[in-house]
Design an enzyme around this catalytic site. Structure first.
Site, PDB file in Angstrom:
ATOM      1  N   SER A  84      28.325  -8.787  96.542  1.00  0.00           N
ATOM      2  CA  SER A  84      29.349  -9.761  96.680  1.00  0.00           C
ATOM      3  C   SER A  84      29.717 -10.040  98.222  1.00  0.00           C
ATOM      4  O   SER A  84      30.028 -10.950  98.596  1.00  0.00           O
ATOM      5  CB  SER A  84      30.662  -9.425  95.654  1.00  0.00           C
ATOM      6  OG  SER A  84      30.246  -9.119  94.438  1.00  0.00           O
TER       7      SER A  84
ATOM      8  N   GLU B   4      24.791 -18.663  97.128  1.00  0.00           N
ATOM      9  CA  GLU B   4      24.900 -18.612  98.744  1.00  0.00           C
ATOM     10  C   GLU B   4      23.552 -17.626  98.849  1.00  0.00           C
ATOM     11  O   GLU B   4      23.195 -16.353  98.444  1.00  0.00           O
ATOM     12  CB  GLU B   4      26.066 -17.969  99.197  1.00  0.00           C
ATOM     13  CG  GLU B   4      26.962 -18.556  99.039  1.00  0.00           C
ATOM     14  CD  GLU B   4      28.405 -17.727  99.475  1.00  0.00           C
ATOM     15  OE1 GLU B   4      29.059 -17.831 100.306  1.00  0.00           O
ATOM     16  OE2 GLU B   4      28.996 -17.005  98.247  1.00  0.00           O
TER      17      GLU B   4
ATOM     18  N   HIS C 293      23.782 -14.554  96.470  1.00  0.00           N
ATOM     19  CA  HIS C 293      25.230 -14.228  95.860  1.00  0.00           C
ATOM     20  C   HIS C 293      25.551 -15.421  94.823  1.00  0.00           C
ATOM     21  O   HIS C 293      26.128 -16.666  94.841  1.00  0.00           O
ATOM     22  CB  HIS C 293      26.263 -14.498  97.070  1.00  0.00           C
ATOM     23  CG  HIS C 293      27.658 -14.010  96.471  1.00  0.00           C
ATOM     24  ND1 HIS C 293      28.731 -14.633  97.114  1.00  0.00           N
ATOM     25  CD2 HIS C 293      27.939 -13.158  95.627  1.00  0.00           C
ATOM     26  CE1 HIS C 293      29.477 -14.191  96.263  1.00  0.00           C
ATOM     27  NE2 HIS C 293      29.184 -13.309  95.348  1.00  0.00           N
TER      28      HIS C 293
HETATM   29  P1  NAD Z   1      27.743  -3.931  86.302  1.00  0.00           P
HETATM   30  O1  NAD Z   1      28.527  -2.684  86.690  1.00  0.00           O
HETATM   31  O2  NAD Z   1      28.229  -4.685  85.177  1.00  0.00           O
HETATM   32  O3  NAD Z   1      26.467  -3.848  86.372  1.00  0.00           O
HETATM   33  C1  NAD Z   1      25.765  -3.066  87.405  1.00  0.00           C
HETATM   34  C2  NAD Z   1      24.385  -2.416  86.443  1.00  0.00           C
HETATM   35  O4  NAD Z   1      23.594  -1.632  87.418  1.00  0.00           O
HETATM   36  C3  NAD Z   1      24.755  -1.243  85.482  1.00  0.00           C
HETATM   37  O5  NAD Z   1      24.513  -1.648  84.071  1.00  0.00           O
HETATM   38  C4  NAD Z   1      24.194  -0.128  85.850  1.00  0.00           C
HETATM   39  O6  NAD Z   1      23.620   0.699  84.870  1.00  0.00           O
HETATM   40  C5  NAD Z   1      22.962  -0.595  86.491  1.00  0.00           C
HETATM   41  N1  NAD Z   1      22.354   0.515  87.735  1.00  0.00           N
HETATM   42  C6  NAD Z   1      23.180   1.150  88.432  1.00  0.00           C
HETATM   43  N2  NAD Z   1      22.239   2.012  89.001  1.00  0.00           N
HETATM   44  C7  NAD Z   1      20.981   1.590  88.652  1.00  0.00           C
HETATM   45  C8  NAD Z   1      19.743   2.162  89.096  1.00  0.00           C
HETATM   46  N3  NAD Z   1      19.296   2.800  90.303  1.00  0.00           N
HETATM   47  N4  NAD Z   1      18.585   1.003  88.611  1.00  0.00           N
HETATM   48  C9  NAD Z   1      18.825   0.171  87.753  1.00  0.00           C
HETATM   49  N5  NAD Z   1      19.981  -0.089  87.289  1.00  0.00           N
HETATM   50  C10 NAD Z   1      21.240   0.447  87.946  1.00  0.00           C
HETATM   51  O7  NAD Z   1      28.090  -4.892  87.872  1.00  0.00           O
HETATM   52  P2  NAD Z   1      28.281  -6.214  88.003  1.00  0.00           P
HETATM   53  O8  NAD Z   1      29.722  -6.752  87.915  1.00  0.00           O
HETATM   54  O9  NAD Z   1      27.000  -6.994  87.190  1.00  0.00           O
HETATM   55  O10 NAD Z   1      27.759  -6.286  89.543  1.00  0.00           O
HETATM   56  C11 NAD Z   1      26.573  -6.173  89.973  1.00  0.00           C
HETATM   57  C12 NAD Z   1      26.368  -6.691  91.574  1.00  0.00           C
HETATM   58  O11 NAD Z   1      26.580  -8.047  91.402  1.00  0.00           O
HETATM   59  C13 NAD Z   1      27.317  -6.190  92.333  1.00  0.00           C
HETATM   60  O12 NAD Z   1      26.670  -5.728  93.724  1.00  0.00           O
HETATM   61  C14 NAD Z   1      28.443  -6.935  92.256  1.00  0.00           C
HETATM   62  O13 NAD Z   1      29.129  -6.712  93.696  1.00  0.00           O
HETATM   63  C15 NAD Z   1      27.821  -8.363  92.352  1.00  0.00           C
HETATM   64  N6  NAD Z   1      28.631  -9.389  91.847  1.00  0.00           N
HETATM   65  C16 NAD Z   1      29.537  -9.097  91.062  1.00  0.00           C
HETATM   66  C17 NAD Z   1      30.222 -10.427  90.612  1.00  0.00           C
HETATM   67  C18 NAD Z   1      31.195 -10.054  89.628  1.00  0.00           C
HETATM   68  O14 NAD Z   1      32.227 -10.980  89.312  1.00  0.00           O
HETATM   69  N7  NAD Z   1      31.515  -8.997  88.665  1.00  0.00           N
HETATM   70  C19 NAD Z   1      30.175 -11.537  91.216  1.00  0.00           C
HETATM   71  C20 NAD Z   1      29.155 -11.858  92.212  1.00  0.00           C
HETATM   72  C21 NAD Z   1      28.463 -10.679  92.418  1.00  0.00           C
END
Ligand code: NAD
Length: 312
Positions: free
Chosen positions: A121, A154, A142
Site C-alpha cells: 500500500s 498504480e 497498487h
Molecule cells: P491479509 O492479511 O488479508 O493477507 C495477507 C496474506 O499473506 C495472509 O493470508 C498470510 O497468510 C499471507 N502470507 C504471509 N506470509 C506469507 C508467506 N511467506 N508466503 C505466502 N503467504 C504469506 O492482507 P491484505 O489486506 O490482503 O494485504 C496484502 C497486501 O496488500 C499488503 O501489502 C497490504 O498493504 C496491501 N494492500 C491492502 C489493501 C487493503 O485494503 N487491505 C489495499 C491495497 C493494498
C-alpha cells in the site's frame, strides 16, 4: 489470439483472493500461494461468494463460476508456483523484511522472463527490491480494495525498473479491465494514498479544532464536492473554474490548511482509548453489528452497481 499469461499471486488474503478473481475471470491460469492453509482453503470460496454477490446484483458473466474457479490453483509452496509464471503479484502482510525475503526468493526461483510485482500500500518498491539481483523486473502494482471492483492500479517504477517491465504490466492490467496508471517515482503513498490522506489529515484537523462535528465532515464531502469527484478531478476542475481563481483561493487558504507531519490529536486519543472503529464497535461513532453490516453492504452495492454499468 495469444495464450493468456500465467499469473502467480503470493498471499491469498483479502487482496490476494480478489486479485486472483480478476485474472481468472479474464481467462488466465492463476496460481494462488499462501503459507496459511486455512486462508488458502477458503480462498476459492471467497471468490465464489464475490461472484455470487455480483451476479445477484445484475452482473452478467460469460462463463459458469466453476469454469472461472477451475483456473485458480492453490498452493502452500512457493517453488512450484514459480516454475513458469509470466507475472507474480505479491500480496502478503505489509512487512518490509517479509516482502524483501519473498522478492529475493521469487527472483531466485522464477525464470528470467517473469515480471515481479508488489501490491504494497505504501512501502518503497526500491527497498522491497533491494535484496533481489534482477531489480529491473520489479515494479509496484497498487490495487485498491476490493481489487475486483475498484478499477485503479498504480504501476510504480523504481529507478531500476526497466521500461519494458512497467509497460508490459500496464498492458496486462488494461487487458483485464483495470484502469492502470503510470507512477514514475517510487515515493511513499505513491499518488492515490498521498491524495487520500491529504484529505483525511484535513478532515481530522477540522474535528480537532471543533470546526464541525465528525459526521458533518463526511456530509460536506458526500453532499458537496464529493459528488463531482467521479466525473471531475481537481486538475480538470481547476481548469473549469479558472487557474487565476484557483491561485487566488490558494493564496488565501493554504496558510490555514493543516500541514502537520504527525497524526491528529483526536485520532491518537481514540486509538489510545481502544476506540478503533468497526473492529471495537466504536470510533468516531458507536457501531452496532447491524450498522457495520449495513455500511459494508452499502459500499459493496454501490461499487458493484458501477462495475455492472461499466461492463454492460
Ligand atoms: P491479509 O492479511 O488479508 O493477507 C495477507 C496474506 O499473506 C495472509 O493470508 C498470510 O497468510 C499471507 N502470507 C504471509 N506470509 C506469507 C508467506 N511467506 N508466503 C505466502 N503467504 C504469506 O492482507 P491484505 O489486506 O490482503 O494485504 C496484502 C497486501 O496488500 C499488503 O501489502 C497490504 O498493504 C496491501 N494492500 C491492502 C489493501 C487493503 O485494503 N487491505 C489495499 C491495497 C493494498
Amino acid at each position: 489470439m495469444s495464450t493468456p499469461e500465467k499469473i502467480t499471486i503470493v498471499g491469498a488474503g483479502l487482496m490476494g483472493h480478489g486479485i486472483a478473481q480478476i485474472f481468472a475471470l479474464h481467462g488466465h491460469l492463476v496460481r494462488l500461494v499462501d503459507s496459511n492453509e486455512d486462508v488458502l482453503n477458503i480462498a476459492k470460496d471467497r471468490v465464489r461468494d464475490n461472484l455470487t454477490n455480483m451476479a445477484n446484483q445484475g452482473v452478467v458473466f460469460d462463463e459458469s463460476f466453476d469454469v472461472i474457479l477451475d483456473r485458480i490453483q492453490i498452493s502452500a509452496d512457493l517453488a512450484p508456483a514459480c516454475e513458469d509464471p509470466d507475472f507474480v503479484i505479491e500480496a502478503v502482510y505489509e512487512n518490509l523484511e517479509l516482502k524483501q525475503q519473498i522478492f529475493s526468493d521469487l527472483d531466485r526461483l522464477c525464470p528470467s522472463k517473469t515480471i515481479l510485482c508488489s501490491n504494497t500500500s505504501v512501502m518503497s518498491i526500491t527497498e522491497i527490491a533491494s535484496k533481489s539481483e534482477n531489480r529491473e523486473r520489479i515494479v509496484g502494482t497498487h490495487f485498491w480494495n476490493p481489487p475486483y471492483l475498484i478499477p485503479l492500479v498504480e504501476v510504480v517504477r523504481t529507478e531500476e525498473s526497466a521500461d519494458w517491465c512497467a509497460e508490459a504490466t500496464f498492458d496486462l492490467l488494461a487487458r483485464v479491465g483495470k484502469k492502470p496508471v503510470h507512477v514514475y517515482k517510487d515515493v511513499p503513498g505513491f499518488v492515490g494514498n498521498r491524495l487520500q490522506h491529504a484529505l483525511w489529515r484535513e478532515a481530522f484537523a477540522i474535528i480537532d479544532e471543533g470546526i464541525c462535528d465528525p459526521a458533518t465532515v463526511d456530509e460536506v464531502i458526500r453532499n458537496g464536492f464529493g459528488l463531482r469527484l467521479p466525473i471531475l478531478g481537481p486538475v480538470e476542475t481547476a481548469d473549469m473554474v479558472g487557474l487565476d481563481l484557483t491561485i487566488a483561493i490558494h493564496d488565501y487558504i493554504l496558510p490555514h490548511i493543516n500541514a502537520d507531519p504527525i497524526p491528529s490529536t483526536t485520532l491518537k486519543e481514540k486509538v489510545d482509548a481502544g476506540e478503533l472503529g468497526f473492529k471495537s464497535g466504536s470510533g468516531f461513532q458507536v457501531w452496532s453489528e447491524e450498522e457495520i453490516a449495513q455500511s459494508r453492504q452499502r459500499l459493496a452495492n454501490y461499487l458493484i452497481g458501477i462495475f455492472a454499468g461499466q461492463h454492460d
